[in-house]
Design an enzyme around this catalytic site. Structure first.
Site, PDB file in Angstrom:
ATOM      1  N   GLY A  57       2.043 -11.430 -20.729  1.00 22.00           N
ATOM      2  CA  GLY A  57       1.720 -10.381 -21.700  1.00 22.00           C
ATOM      3  C   GLY A  57       2.278 -10.700 -23.074  1.00 22.00           C
ATOM      4  O   GLY A  57       2.166  -9.903 -24.001  1.00 22.00           O
ATOM      5  N   ARG A  63       0.257 -14.742 -12.531  1.00 18.22           N
ATOM      6  CA  ARG A  63      -0.076 -13.563 -13.361  1.00 18.22           C
ATOM      7  C   ARG A  63      -0.241 -14.005 -14.808  1.00 18.22           C
ATOM      8  O   ARG A  63       0.317 -15.031 -15.234  1.00 18.22           O
ATOM      9  CB  ARG A  63       1.014 -12.479 -13.277  1.00 18.22           C
ATOM     10  N   ALA A  64      -1.023 -13.205 -15.538  1.00 17.55           N
ATOM     11  CA  ALA A  64      -1.208 -13.511 -16.966  1.00 17.55           C
ATOM     12  C   ALA A  64       0.023 -13.039 -17.724  1.00 17.55           C
ATOM     13  O   ALA A  64       0.526 -11.936 -17.477  1.00 17.55           O
ATOM     14  CB  ALA A  64      -2.438 -12.790 -17.481  1.00 17.55           C
ATOM     15  N   SER A  98      10.587 -12.364 -30.310  1.00 18.96           N
ATOM     16  CA  SER A  98      11.604 -12.632 -29.298  1.00 18.96           C
ATOM     17  C   SER A  98      11.726 -14.110 -28.898  1.00 18.96           C
ATOM     18  O   SER A  98      12.069 -14.941 -29.727  1.00 18.96           O
ATOM     19  CB  SER A  98      11.298 -11.748 -28.098  1.00 18.96           C
ATOM     20  N   ASP A 127      17.978 -10.043 -26.878  1.00 20.34           N
ATOM     21  CA  ASP A 127      17.956  -9.034 -25.809  1.00 20.34           C
ATOM     22  C   ASP A 127      17.924  -9.658 -24.414  1.00 20.34           C
ATOM     23  O   ASP A 127      17.799  -8.940 -23.425  1.00 20.34           O
ATOM     24  CB  ASP A 127      16.829  -8.003 -25.997  1.00 20.34           C
ATOM     25  N   ALA A 129      14.753 -11.724 -13.882  1.00 19.10           N
ATOM     26  CA  ALA A 129      15.398 -13.024 -13.675  1.00 19.10           C
ATOM     27  C   ALA A 129      15.613 -13.733 -15.016  1.00 19.10           C
ATOM     28  O   ALA A 129      16.582 -14.468 -15.193  1.00 19.10           O
ATOM     29  CB  ALA A 129      14.546 -13.879 -12.749  1.00 19.10           C
ATOM     30  N   ASN A 130      14.732 -13.458 -16.006  1.00 24.09           N
ATOM     31  CA  ASN A 130      14.846 -14.132 -17.307  1.00 24.09           C
ATOM     32  C   ASN A 130      16.005 -13.608 -18.166  1.00 24.09           C
ATOM     33  O   ASN A 130      16.182 -14.046 -19.302  1.00 24.09           O
ATOM     34  CB  ASN A 130      13.526 -14.052 -18.075  1.00 24.09           C
ATOM     35  N   ASP A 162      15.748 -12.734 -30.222  1.00 23.03           N
ATOM     36  CA  ASP A 162      16.078 -11.418 -30.789  1.00 23.03           C
ATOM     37  C   ASP A 162      17.261 -10.790 -30.055  1.00 23.03           C
ATOM     38  O   ASP A 162      17.520  -9.592 -30.195  1.00 23.03           O
ATOM     39  CB  ASP A 162      14.869 -10.480 -30.806  1.00 23.03           C
TER      40      ASP A 162
HETATM   41  C1  G16 Z   1       9.277  -9.641 -23.006  1.00 22.17           C
HETATM   42  C2  G16 Z   1       9.492  -8.410 -22.160  1.00 22.17           C
HETATM   43  C3  G16 Z   1      10.098  -8.802 -20.827  1.00 22.17           C
HETATM   44  C4  G16 Z   1       9.238  -9.859 -20.148  1.00 22.17           C
HETATM   45  C5  G16 Z   1       8.971 -11.032 -21.097  1.00 22.17           C
HETATM   46  C6  G16 Z   1       7.961 -12.013 -20.550  1.00 22.17           C
HETATM   47  O1  G16 Z   1      10.492 -10.264 -23.263  1.00 22.17           O
HETATM   48  O2  G16 Z   1      10.318  -7.518 -22.847  1.00 22.17           O
HETATM   49  O3  G16 Z   1      10.188  -7.658 -20.033  1.00 22.17           O
HETATM   50  O4  G16 Z   1       9.849 -10.341 -19.006  1.00 22.17           O
HETATM   51  O5  G16 Z   1       8.453 -10.546 -22.313  1.00 22.17           O
HETATM   52  O6  G16 Z   1       6.762 -11.335 -20.313  1.00 22.17           O
HETATM   53  P1  G16 Z   1       5.434 -12.074 -19.937  1.00 22.17           P
HETATM   54  O7  G16 Z   1       5.732 -12.864 -18.696  1.00 22.17           O
HETATM   55  O8  G16 Z   1       4.446 -10.989 -19.726  1.00 22.17           O
HETATM   56  O9  G16 Z   1       5.088 -13.003 -21.070  1.00 22.17           O
HETATM   57  P2  G16 Z   1      10.886 -10.810 -24.707  1.00 22.17           P
HETATM   58  O10 G16 Z   1      12.280 -11.298 -24.569  1.00 22.17           O
HETATM   59  O11 G16 Z   1       9.898 -11.892 -25.017  1.00 22.17           O
HETATM   60  O12 G16 Z   1      10.729  -9.610 -25.582  1.00 22.17           O
END
Ligand code: G16
EC number: 5.4.2.3
Length: 554
Positions: A510, A507-508, A69, A291, A383-384, A289
């Protein structure tokens, strides 16, 4: 028919796709994400898991998307998609992590057997899987590893390769394949079928309204460029795109100073668009990607950059839906609600809370989607720029059976029905969301400036901090407070108390190997200062190397 686990075949393939030593994989916010070169074994094993998931669900089609992504081009990732196009059920995320981390082939086979046992899976069930990838250079080899996994577990025909496409298209294919010929039929299970469906709804919704102006779309040099080109053919004469950042050939360009994440985090216009936007003209960015969606424009008075993010999209769309529900004569019969995360701007939350029920959940589409399903119409946006609208079965049935008593009610009901077709309720889609925004703006006759005037964002700043071990950061209260490392939250609270309208949380991530710091405050300077002070605090508390301490951390 397969009745026993094909252990020998699994062993053979597993030896071909050995796990790299001393790497610990975790199924995070959106599946596994790390450098593409590390993911061969994970891909193979996710092929096996996708087959098992399908068998566990009696042969329903499961999706696998190979993408990282918004991450840099060198990263890649994989996530599984459940039968209605939703994210993999949470209990299976731990199976994914469990299989991905088996150190040896023996351990992998043992873990596969354990998943079969715990999941009550009958190996004789058929398995169906559809998979796709984005444009990353590492994608083709990783898909080959995935295919080995699908073959090894006996997926019908080795799976259906949907090729290079966007994440939302893959989710759509999963849902349409599983609902074909049922009362929940969601459309033709093909990419062209998806575009035809969106195009038909767009035409119906724009009929009788002035055509939206041509729209500059920043495709992040990713797969969105292909999607925009393919979709454009369906809407010639109705809607015109001006795609930019469409270079899929030059290495290193994917998401580089381009795309929705760049716009959101840098709060600036992508360099490729400099000088191309006239004052007041709106433009949009997709991510790698396709989305996520971000809008922006240059202020017609000051030429300053103005961003219209996921929060602003939610406010626009939710407001329009409320008006339509009322105009259709359905007020009080459909409960509308909005779901956000802690990243939602404080002003947006205040604005929405005065009008609708608003819920805050942890980051990740899976959390938002689930919470949105509790409403008759659930609008969720991060928000992103990640988000969509979901309609409950009851709402869909009500819209289809409603007997309007005035022409105005008939029109509003028809518009609502068309919106259920224009919106990809399986998952957020930058393309479908863009069309939704354009339809709402056309209905209201709004410019970007008018859209932006609904409320003023509090100045905010998002900062990444590299720490030795991000797994040490544990949160509560929808990620708004840290519980670990112990004592850090109190220090953040003490800092926040010094700023008017201050708010900050840690926050960490993901999806990236980093800890994220968000801060907002009454002024630009204060928001920046608070964010960098909290970032400095996190860095020092984690024992970060003083020599590598970013100079902006205070
Ligand atoms: C993914 C998730 C989103 C999330 C983003 C950032 O987006 O689908 O829901 O907001 O990661 O997550 P994190 O702050 O845990 O890194 P994408 O567009 O990278 O698939």
């Amino acid at each position: 028919m397969q009745t026993d686990l094909p252990e020998e075949v699994l062993r053979e393939y597993s030896e071909k796709h050995k796990k790299p030593e001393s790497v610990n994989f975790a199924y995070g916010t959106a599946g596994f994400r790390t450098l593409g070169e590390r993911l061969d074994s994970v891909m193979f094993r996710m092929g096996v898991l996708a087959g098992l998931r399908s068998k566990a669900l009696g042969g329903k089609t499961i999706g696998v998307m190979v993408t990282a992504s918004h991450n840099p081009e060198a990263d890649n990732g994989v996530k599984l998609v459940d039968p209605m196009g939703e994210m993999l059920e949470q209990s299976w995320e731990s199976y994914a992590t469990y299989l991905a981390n088996a150190e040896t082939t023996d351990e992998f086979i043992t873990n596969v057997q354990a998943v079969i046992y715990r999941g009550g899976i009958s190996i004789s069930q058929p398995a169906n899987v559809v998979y796709a990838r984005d444009t990353r250079p590492s994608g083709a080899a990783l898909v080959a590893a995935l295919e080995d996994g699908l073959k090894a577990i006996g997926v019908e025909g080795g799976g259906w390769n949907a090729g290079v496409t966007t994440t939302p298209v893959l989710h759509y294919l999963v849902r349409t394949t599983n609902t074909k010929g049922t009362p929940e039929d969601y459309g033709e299970p093909s990419e062209e079928g998806y575009y035809s469906k969106l195009a038909a709804a767009l035409k119906a919704l724009l009929s009788g309204k002035p055509s939206p102006p041509p729209l500059i779309v920043d495709c992040a040099n990713g797969v969105g460029a292909l999607s925009v080109a393919a979709f454009s053919k369906h809407v010639e004469g109705v809607f015109q795109f001006q795609p930019t950042n469409t270079d899929l050939q030059t290495p290193g360009l994917l998401n580089f100073k381009a795309g929705a994440d760049f716009v959101k985090t840098s709060q600036s216009i992508p360099p490729a668009l400099q000088g191309k936007l006239s004052a007041g003209q709106r433009a949009a960015s997709f991510d790698g990607d396709a989305d996520r969606l971000m809008y922006f424009y240059l202020d017609d008075q000051t030429s300053q950059f103005r961003m219209l993010d996921g929060d602003k999209i939610a406010a626009l769309v939710a407001g329009h839906l409320v008006e339509l529900v009322n105009a259709a004569g359905l007020a009080g019969r459909i409960e509308l609600g909005v779901v956000q995360t802690a990243y939602a701007n404080g002003s947006s939350t205040k604005f929405l809370e005065k009008r609708l029920p608003v819920k805050c959940v942890p980051t990740g589409v899976k959390h938002l989607h689930h919470a949105a399903e509790a409403f008759g119409i659930g609008v969720y946006f991060e928000a992103n720029g990640h988000g969509t609208v979901v309609f409950s079965k009851e709402t869909l049935a009500l819209l289809n059976s409603h007997q309007p008593s005035t022409p105005e009610q008939t029109k509003a009901t028809e518009d609502l029905i068309q919106l259920t077709k224009l919106i990809n309720s399986a998952v957020g889609d930058a393309l479908s969301d863009l069309l939704l925004v354009e339809v709402v703006l056309a209905s209201k006759g709004y410019t970007a400036t008018q859209w932006n005037s609904s409320y003023s964002d509090l100045p905010n700043r998002l900062v990444k901090v590299l720490v030795p071990d991000r797994s040490l950061y544990k949160t509560t209260d929808a990620e708004r407070k840290l519980t670990e490392p112990v004592g850090l939250q109190e220090k953040i609270d003490a800092l926040v108390a010094q700023y008017e309208a201050g708010r900050s949380f840690v926050r960490a991530s993901g999806t990236e190997d980093a800890v994220r710091v968000y801060a907002e405050a009454g002024t630009r300077e204060a928001a920046d200062e608070l964010a960098f002070k909290v970032a400095g605090l996190v860095y020092d508390e984690a024992g970060g190397d003083p020599a590598k301490r970013p100079k902006e951390f205070i």
